[in-house]
Design an enzyme around this catalytic site. Structure first.
Site, PDB file in Angstrom:
ATOM      1  N   CYS A  63      52.375  27.946  84.350  1.00 19.54           N
ATOM      2  CA  CYS A  63      51.135  28.640  84.665  1.00 19.54           C
ATOM      3  C   CYS A  63      50.273  28.827  83.425  1.00 19.54           C
ATOM      4  O   CYS A  63      49.101  29.096  83.531  1.00 19.54           O
ATOM      5  CB  CYS A  63      51.433  30.009  85.262  1.00 19.54           C
ATOM      6  SG  CYS A  63      52.626  29.914  86.574  1.00 19.54           S
ATOM      7  N   ASN A  66      61.264  33.888  83.599  1.00 19.88           N
ATOM      8  CA  ASN A  66      60.965  32.469  83.778  1.00 19.88           C
ATOM      9  C   ASN A  66      60.941  31.679  82.466  1.00 19.88           C
ATOM     10  O   ASN A  66      61.234  30.491  82.458  1.00 19.88           O
ATOM     11  CB  ASN A  66      59.620  32.298  84.509  1.00 19.88           C
ATOM     12  CG  ASN A  66      58.508  33.140  83.934  1.00 19.88           C
ATOM     13  OD1 ASN A  66      58.682  34.342  83.707  1.00 19.88           O
ATOM     14  ND2 ASN A  66      57.368  32.549  83.690  1.00 19.88           N
ATOM     15  N   THR A  96      47.134  33.365 110.562  1.00 21.44           N
ATOM     16  CA  THR A  96      48.039  32.562 111.382  1.00 21.44           C
ATOM     17  C   THR A  96      49.148  32.041 110.479  1.00 21.44           C
ATOM     18  O   THR A  96      48.879  31.521 109.396  1.00 21.44           O
ATOM     19  CB  THR A  96      47.268  31.397 112.039  1.00 21.44           C
ATOM     20  OG1 THR A  96      46.259  31.972 112.871  1.00 21.44           O
ATOM     21  CG2 THR A  96      48.191  30.517 112.869  1.00 21.44           C
TER      22      THR A  96
HETATM   23  N1  PLP Z   1      56.935  35.064  89.313  1.00 17.79           N
HETATM   24  C1  PLP Z   1      57.689  34.282  88.532  1.00 17.79           C
HETATM   25  C2  PLP Z   1      58.780  34.901  87.723  1.00 17.79           C
HETATM   26  C3  PLP Z   1      57.452  32.915  88.457  1.00 17.79           C
HETATM   27  O1  PLP Z   1      58.198  32.149  87.662  1.00 17.79           O
HETATM   28  C4  PLP Z   1      56.397  32.367  89.232  1.00 17.79           C
HETATM   29  C5  PLP Z   1      56.065  30.922  89.155  1.00 17.79           C
HETATM   30  O2  PLP Z   1      56.183  30.297  88.123  1.00 17.79           O
HETATM   31  C6  PLP Z   1      55.656  33.219  90.054  1.00 17.79           C
HETATM   32  C7  PLP Z   1      55.948  34.567  90.074  1.00 17.79           C
HETATM   33  C8  PLP Z   1      54.544  32.706  90.909  1.00 17.79           C
HETATM   34  O3  PLP Z   1      55.040  32.052  92.054  1.00 17.79           O
HETATM   35  P1  PLP Z   1      54.139  30.981  92.826  1.00 17.79           P
HETATM   36  O4  PLP Z   1      54.146  29.741  91.984  1.00 17.79           O
HETATM   37  O5  PLP Z   1      54.837  30.770  94.137  1.00 17.79           O
HETATM   38  O6  PLP Z   1      52.787  31.554  92.975  1.00 17.79           O
END
Ligand code: PLP
Length: 394
Positions: free
Chosen positions: A327, A151, A237
């Site tokens: 994140c 990412n 659900t």
């Molecule tokens: N894994 C990767 C490589 C990501 O880039 C992300 C989100 O940025 C996630 C997992 C997490 O996904 P979600 O945002 O749907 O929780």
């Protein structure tokens, strides 16, 4: 000037066709998919149709798809669910040093619970070379987790080779394909992947809906207990409208992937070449070509500590980008663990500017970006206090 949204790796805008499908589903399907009456059965058949659409994206069978509430939940489910089945304690798990927190924090937790967790290095472009895994599996392991594409730097990982090595050594293979799915082809029939994580909002689908592919025959322990939905693996659900939206997003991505990827590669390369030609000291992070179609990750020599300043200046100028992972935006002074693993020192590891393009970005927008960026980079002070402040050197 309308805003430029160049943060598609963080999340993508809903495709209008997906939005229409969600709206219709939310109004039309009043029943609970577990109910036996006509309204329940209508909702059930919408969920099963979407399951087949999501399965088709990765060439899986519909019954191999388990819906969840996010990519993060899916990664947790994959790892906790597999480890609980393999051996409650004493399992050895091999992962890579560049995983998303949804995987690496889960691995750390499993480590605290008694699993042995070993981390694979990456090369200077953020790629897990197959020999790194072959070496690690000289000591037996039961589970390997390595992401399909990164990412932060956009590197596409050699998943065919890595999963083949894991299979040869009898280890289960999980891949976090959250960034890759819908953007590059994935085929679980020709690649020995056992578990694969998906998230709808990275492919122009809705936020808050994910899925885990579980290869037929792979035993999984449930992580959410309750009424037994999703083959007893993930009770709750179902989010019917979200699932319908995910299905539609997957179907569109599959149908349009070749066209979208070719267009995005052209835009991406134009952006990269434009920045490298216009800004002295600019350099690309991650592989030059083996990267996600719309993914650009840049740094500017001497200005690495100023990525957040640049992000804010771009934001003020109407452009949304990222300094790395959305994140981790709150951990502002933390160097990126991905860049650290690629060999960057703690100062330079704070310096990525991630500009990620998607289905609705245009060549005109990339040209605007190329006009806006150079003066903003040259207006940055040469070195910020970040470089000298001891508190930021951790
Ligand atoms: N894994 C990767 C490589 C990501 O880039 C992300 C989100 O940025 C996630 C997992 C997490 O996904 P979600 O945002 O749907 O929780």
């Amino acid at each position: 000037m309308p805003r430029l949204y160049f943060d598609q790796a963080a999340t993508t805008p809903l495709d209008p066709r997906v939005a229409a499908a969600i709206r219709t589903a939310a109004q039309e399907f009043v029943g609970n998919p577990s109910s036996l009456h006509t309204d329940g059965r209508a909702a059930r058949s919408a969920v099963e149709h979407a399951r087949a659409q999501v399965a088709a994206l990765i060439n899986a069978a519909p019954e191999e798809i388990v819906f969840t509430a996010s990519g993060t939940e899916t990664d947790n489910f994959a790892l906790f669910g597999a480890v609980a089945e393999l051996a409650p304690s004493g399992v050895r798990l091999v992962t890579s040093a560049i995983e998303h927190p949804a995987v690496h924090e889960t691995c750390r937790h499993l480590g605290r619970q008694g699993a042995t967790v070993d981390s694979l290095p990456v090369d200077s472009e953020g790629v897990v070379q197959p020999e790194f895994l072959a070496d690690a599996l000289a000591t037996p392991a039961q589970l390997v987790s390595a992401m399909e594409a990164n990412n932060i730097v956009g590197a596409i990982e050699p998943i065919q080779e890595l999963s083949t090595i894991a299979r040869e050594r009898s280890a289960l293979f999980h891949t976090d394909a959250v960034q890759a799915a819908g953007h590059i082809p994935i085929d679980v029939r020709t690649t020995p992947i056992d578990l694969l994580s998906l998230s709808a909002h990275k492919l122009n689908g809705p936020k808050g809906i994910g899925a885990l592919y579980v290869r037929s025959g792979v035993a999984m322990h449930p992580v959410v207990h309750g009424g037994g939905q999703e083959r007893g693996l993930r009770s709750a659900t179902e989010n019917v409208a979200g699932i319908v939206g995910f299905g539609m997003a997957a179907e569109i991505a599959k149908a349009e992937m070749a066209h979208d990827a070719a267009r995005l590669v052209t835009l991406r390369d134009h952006l990269i070449d434009g920045v490298l030609a216009r800004i002295p000291g600019a350099y690309l992070l991650g592989p030059r070509y083996r990267r996600l179609p719309g993914h650009v990750c840049l740094a500017f020599a001497g200005h690495e500590g100023e990525a957040i300043k640049l992000l804010l200046a771009l934001d003020e100028a109407g452009v949304a980008v990222s300094t790395g992972s959305a994140c981790s935006a709150s951990h502002r002074s933390q160097p990126s663990h991905v860049l650290r693993a690629m060999g960057f020192d703690p100062f330079r590891a704070r310096g990525a500017l991630r500009a990620t393009l998607g289905r609705f970005n245009t060549a005109a927008e990339v040209d605007q970006f190329l006009q806006l960026l150079p003066p903003l980079v040259s207006s940055l002070g040469s070195i910020t206090t970040l470089r000298t402040s001891p508190s930021n050197e951790r």
